[in-house]
Scaffold this motif. Structure first.
Motif, PDB file in Angstrom:
ATOM      1  N   LEU A 154       0.849  -1.193   0.000  1.00 44.92           N
ATOM      2  CA  LEU A 154       0.000   0.000   0.000  1.00 44.92           C
ATOM      3  C   LEU A 154       0.884   1.243   0.000  1.00 44.92           C
ATOM      4  O   LEU A 154       1.977   1.223   0.585  1.00 44.92           O
ATOM      5  CB  LEU A 154      -0.898  -0.008   1.242  1.00 44.92           C
ATOM      6  N   GLU A 174       0.582   5.365   0.781  1.00 48.57           N
ATOM      7  CA  GLU A 174      -0.122   6.605   1.153  1.00 48.57           C
ATOM      8  C   GLU A 174       0.511   7.751   0.377  1.00 48.57           C
ATOM      9  O   GLU A 174       1.727   7.936   0.434  1.00 48.57           O
ATOM     10  CB  GLU A 174       0.003   6.822   2.667  1.00 48.57           C
ATOM     11  N   ILE A 211       3.058  -0.912   4.192  1.00 47.07           N
ATOM     12  CA  ILE A 211       2.606   0.406   3.713  1.00 47.07           C
ATOM     13  C   ILE A 211       3.821   1.321   3.570  1.00 47.07           C
ATOM     14  O   ILE A 211       4.615   1.452   4.496  1.00 47.07           O
ATOM     15  CB  ILE A 211       1.514   1.019   4.626  1.00 47.07           C
TER      16      ILE A 211
END
Ligand code: PEP
Ligand code: MN
Length: 333
Positions: free
Chosen positions: A230, A232, A262
């Motif tokens: 992932l 951000e 992430i």
């Protein structure tokens, strides 16, 4: 499954799950195997697995993201992303131009980011631009340049896919598919990269909640492609001083909900090159598993995202500074 269950017992359970009409997702650990059962809403037929030899317990997963969640896999995943472990002690460093603009530009950047410590070269050959009149990428020619950069440096290639029809062409060159913010909820594209089994960097949509983002990851995982990182990259808020608002809350929030790694992209998250290093440091302090950074030797002349791109020497400085934070939180760059 019970600890150290035999391969036969595991296979018997998988067969039974499939006969009941569910898809089995076995996760084989060192001591224990967990088998996710995903399918229709009615969970009651699965209770019969409880009496099978080797089955320790049958636990319903309450969260909507079945395979991405911690309920399914309590420990963080360390993914094998084209031979590079992502999610463990070592931080992933993905750097490169926003767009592949020319052979010279891309090769210069590739050598510089490799020298500074990156393991992955990013660069868009297919660009999802807000304006149809803006540079859309070199497409096939851009992919050839990326392939040459990999050959010269050994860097793994991360490049964006914007359309399913380009998948075969990109698949030949990319080590990792990037799904951009604008396609975070393009379910047909998520299904296609899920079926491809190639690792995926899934950027958060600029208006997707963390739940929606994890459901997007679930689309990829549901095809048996568990290699999802992932990313951000900032969300839309009322703030206009920065291009987006980098939501570093997402790092601990995702870590609580999901076992997936992430990483953070402070280039798009801020939109300003002079904010990138400090937010990269903050991301690592918050527990991010890596960074994605835009780098360009001549940001003023860049065909996209120049204002948020770091010159190679500034990128090297960022890595040195980020390394200090990494050491403080028991990570390595
Ligand atoms: C990019 O990585 O250049 C890009 C287009 O990012 P995002 O999808 O996060 O806007
Ligand atoms: Mn960009």
């Amino acid at each position: 499954m019970e600890r150290n269950s035999s391969r036969e017992k595991i296979d018997d359970v998988i067969r039974c799950i499939e006969e009941l009409g569910y898809k089995a997702h076995p996760i084989v650990g060192v001591e224990r195997t967990v088998i996710g059962c995903v399918g229709h809403e009615d969970k009651s037929p699965l209770s019969q697995l409880e009496s099978m030899s080797g089955v320790e317990s049958v636990i319903p997963i309450l969260k909507p993201f079945k395979l991405a969640g911690r309920e399914f896999k309590p420990e963080p995943s360390i993914l094998d992303v084209a031979g590079i472990p992502v999610g463990g002690t070592q931080l992933a460093l993905i750097a490169g131009p926003c767009s592949v603009e020319s052979r010279e530009q891309t090769l210069e950047i590739a050598h510089a980011v490799k020298e500074a410590g990156a393991q992955f070269l990013r660069g868009g050959a297919f660009k999802p631009r807000t304006s149809p009149y803006a540079f859309q990428g070199l497409r096939g020619q851009g992919l050839e340049i990326l392939a040459e950069a990999r050959e010269q440096t050994g860097l793994r290639i991360v490049t964006e896919i914007v359309s399913i029809e380009d998948l075969p062409m990109i698949q030949d060159v990319a080590d990792v598919f990037q799904i951009g913010a604008r396609n975070c909820q393009n379910y047909a594209l998520l299904n296609a990269v899920g079926q491809s089994k190639k690792p995926v960097v899934l950027k958060r949509g600029m208006s997707t909640t963390i739940n929606e983002w994890l459901m997007a990851a679930e689309y990829v995982l549901s095809h048996g492609n568990y290699n999802v990182v992932l990313c951000e990259r900032g969300i839309r808020t009322f703030e206009t001083a920065t291009r987006f608002t980098l939501d570093l809350n997402a790092v601990p929030a995702v870590k609580q909900l999901s076992h997936l790694p992430i990483i953070v992209d402070p280039s798009h998250g801020t939109g300003h090159w002079n904010m990138v290093e400090v937010m990269a440091r903050a991301a690592i302090a918050a527990g991010a598993d890596g960074l994605m950074i835009e780098v360009h030797p001549h940001p003023d002349a860049a065909l996209s995202d120049g204002s948020q791109s770091l010159k190679p020497e500034k990128f090297a400085h960022l890595v040195a500074e980020a390394r200090k934070i990494a050491e403080a939180v028991d990570r390595e760059i």
